[in-house]
Write a protein that holds these residues in place. Structure first.
Motif, PDB file in Angstrom:
ATOM      1  N   GLU A   1       0.827  -1.211   0.000  1.00 44.81           N
ATOM      2  CA  GLU A   1       0.000   0.000   0.000  1.00 44.81           C
ATOM      3  C   GLU A   1       0.860   1.258   0.000  1.00 44.81           C
ATOM      4  O   GLU A   1       0.452   2.293  -0.529  1.00 44.81           O
TER       5      GLU A   1
ATOM      6  N   PRO B   1       0.950   0.667  -4.618  1.00 46.51           N
ATOM      7  CA  PRO B   1      -0.474   0.525  -4.301  1.00 46.51           C
ATOM      8  C   PRO B   1      -1.343   0.036  -5.452  1.00 46.51           C
ATOM      9  O   PRO B   1      -2.459  -0.422  -5.214  1.00 46.51           O
ATOM     10  N   ARG B   2      -0.871   0.107  -6.680  1.00 45.54           N
ATOM     11  CA  ARG B   2      -1.657  -0.352  -7.817  1.00 45.54           C
ATOM     12  C   ARG B   2      -1.294  -1.761  -8.250  1.00 45.54           C
ATOM     13  O   ARG B   2      -1.852  -2.296  -9.215  1.00 45.54           O
TER      14      ARG B   2
ATOM     15  N   GLN C   1     -11.674  -7.470   2.942  1.00 44.53           N
ATOM     16  CA  GLN C   1     -12.290  -6.692   4.006  1.00 44.53           C
ATOM     17  C   GLN C   1     -11.386  -5.597   4.558  1.00 44.53           C
ATOM     18  O   GLN C   1     -11.875  -4.551   4.995  1.00 44.53           O
ATOM     19  N   TYR C   2     -10.065  -5.828   4.536  1.00 45.46           N
ATOM     20  CA  TYR C   2      -9.178  -4.941   5.286  1.00 45.46           C
ATOM     21  C   TYR C   2      -8.046  -4.325   4.472  1.00 45.46           C
ATOM     22  O   TYR C   2      -7.149  -3.712   5.055  1.00 45.46           O
ATOM     23  N   SER C   3      -8.054  -4.455   3.169  1.00 48.31           N
ATOM     24  CA  SER C   3      -7.001  -3.846   2.355  1.00 48.31           C
ATOM     25  C   SER C   3      -7.576  -3.337   1.041  1.00 48.31           C
ATOM     26  O   SER C   3      -8.551  -3.882   0.525  1.00 48.31           O
ATOM     27  N   ARG C   4      -6.951  -2.302   0.508  1.00 50.31           N
ATOM     28  CA  ARG C   4      -7.374  -1.787  -0.800  1.00 50.31           C
ATOM     29  C   ARG C   4      -6.538  -2.381  -1.936  1.00 50.31           C
ATOM     30  O   ARG C   4      -6.743  -2.037  -3.105  1.00 50.31           O
TER      31      ARG C   4
ATOM     32  N   ARG D   1      -5.482  -4.766  -4.793  1.00 47.34           N
ATOM     33  CA  ARG D   1      -6.196  -5.687  -5.684  1.00 47.34           C
ATOM     34  C   ARG D   1      -5.635  -7.099  -5.501  1.00 47.34           C
ATOM     35  O   ARG D   1      -4.421  -7.286  -5.493  1.00 47.34           O
TER      36      ARG D   1
END
Length: 425
Positions: A136, A140-141, A160-163, A165
């Motif tokens: 992250e 992050p991508r 549930q807990y991370s952005r 992918r």
């Protein structure tokens, strides 16, 4: 030609490493891209680096290969992160299997369900969250491609807990297809299957003849009746009861069911596993010393799909992947949205797009929802490092048939795993 940076976490593993290398170096799709091998053991990592360099040269795949034990720095600028690590895998897994049996719990593999699935979750998620929190910050991508168990619980936790992918990949859909093809008496490549459900617990909603398009379920129902009774008895009992082929083998399916042990309680074959790993390591040493040729199969695809996903995203191919584990969000509309499900996916430059096959047959959805509830509570126990929630996860698990046994095995396995259990959020 598009190029990228791929970080391979767990590259020093002999078994996972060779499998991944087979796919990386039997393809020309990643020429010019950078592959960073990451491992904890410097000596084993150096050996993996030598193998990768040799296969890269032999195949002409054209990758730029690096290696490091500094996984944080490795993540800088990565676009794909392949995860294949495990925490003291065989030693702790054996205890996950042996301790519950001591208290009268009858289970099959002790890896993705039952008490073993819980403790795999408790010790694995903290490591996974270390990786994704750093992603992250540094990349992050990037797409996180998970190959490690417990597959569903890792994907559920990250959903549930991370952005970041995330997709989980498993070859279970092919194991299920091969079982069905054997009963039908057809070559596996002739049988086309579409599956949806949970990892190691998919429902084959369609089974068709790849050449004619004909529905093969009627033939399967007839031929299964007279097929060798010792083959997949649990899966076949479920088939007769629910009308659909479920999962990818009795050992895996049995982890999720109170009666799974009826098909056998042999557990994982650790002796075979350790012998196989030792044989692979001897072969690696012989190849690197020049005393034997590179096995031809090292330069052929393994059948896994990580490199296929990477190439599809990198080159915008709109590639259908037979099966991927993703955060549900109603892809399967009659399973909870907060679940990790396994469905076909489409991969392209925009990322991973789950393909909905519609609702599952209602009785099968109800059967799978029981396990989703267990997985949700196990994930919460892990991310909060909560022994209280861990006990609750055991008490709702259909594999656990005694509250006394649940408390006893929890106390014992919690102490064994205490060095690895910590809050993730």
């Amino acid at each position: 030609m598009a190029v990228t940076k791929i970080v391979f976490l767990g590259a020093s593993s002999a078994s996972f490493g060779i499998s991944m290398f087979r796919d990386l170096f039997s393809s020309q799709d990643l020429a010019g891209s950078t592959l960073v091998l990451v491992g904890r053991n410097a000596d084993r990592l150096a050996r993996a680096m030598r193998v990768a360099t040799l296969l890269n040269e032999k195949s002409g795949a054209g990758l730029k290969i690096e290696c490091t034990t500094d996984w944080r720095a490795a993540l800088d600028g990565a676009e794909f992160v392949v995860h294949a690590t495990a925490v003291d895998r065989n030693r702790l897994w054996k205890l996950d299997w042996e301790v519950p049996r001591k208290y009268g719990i009858r289970h099959t593999l002790g890896e993705n369900g039952g008490p073993g699935g819980l403790f795999f979750t408790l010790r694995t998620l903290p490591v996974v969250f270390d990786f994704v929190r750093e992603m992250e910050r540094r990349c992050p991508r990037a797409l996180f491609i998970n190959l490690s168990n417990p597959e569903s619980r890792i994907v559920l936790a990250l959903g549930q807990y991370s952005r970041i992918r995330t997709i989980g990949l498993c070859h279970g859909i092919f194991l299920a297809r091969d079982q069905v093809a054997a009963i039908l008496g057809l070559p596996a490549e002739r049988v086309d299957v579409w599956g949806a459900g949970l990892n190691h617990f998919q429902c084959l909603v369609q089974i068709r003849d790849r050449e004619t398009g004909a529905d093969l379920y009627p033939a399967l129902r007839e031929k299964e009746k007279d097929f060798e009774p010792s083959v997949a008895p649990l899966t076949r009992n479920l088939f007769r009861a629910f009308g659909y082929w479920l999962g990818c083998g009795d050992g895996h399916v049995g982890e999720y069911l109170s009666f799974g042990w009826e098909a056998g309680e042999g557990g994982y074959d650790f002796e075979w596993d350790e012998s196989s790993r030792a044989k692979t390591e001897r072969t690696i040493d012989d190849v690197l010393s020049g005393t034997t040729e590179i096995p031809s199969w090292w330069l052929t695809p393994s059948g896994e799909r990580a490199v296929t996903v990477i190439a599809a995203v990198l080159h915008h191919r709109k590639q259908l992947i037979e099966s991927g584990v993703v955060y549900n969000q109603r892809v399967i509309p009659n399973l909870p949205a907060a679940a990790a499900v396994e469905v076909p996916v489409l991969a392209d430059r925009a990322g991973i797009h789950p393909v909905s096959l519609g609702p599952l047959p209602d009785p099968i959805a109800k059967l799978m929802t029981v396990q989703i509830n267990v997985q949700q509570l196990a994930v919460e126990a892990a991310v909060q490092a909560s022994k209280e929630l861990a006990l609750q996860a055991l008490l709702i698990d259909p594999v656990v048939n005694s509250a006394v046994a649940a408390r006893s095995l929890l106390d014992e396995l919690w102490e064994i795993n205490r060095p690895y259990i910590r809050k993730c959020v």
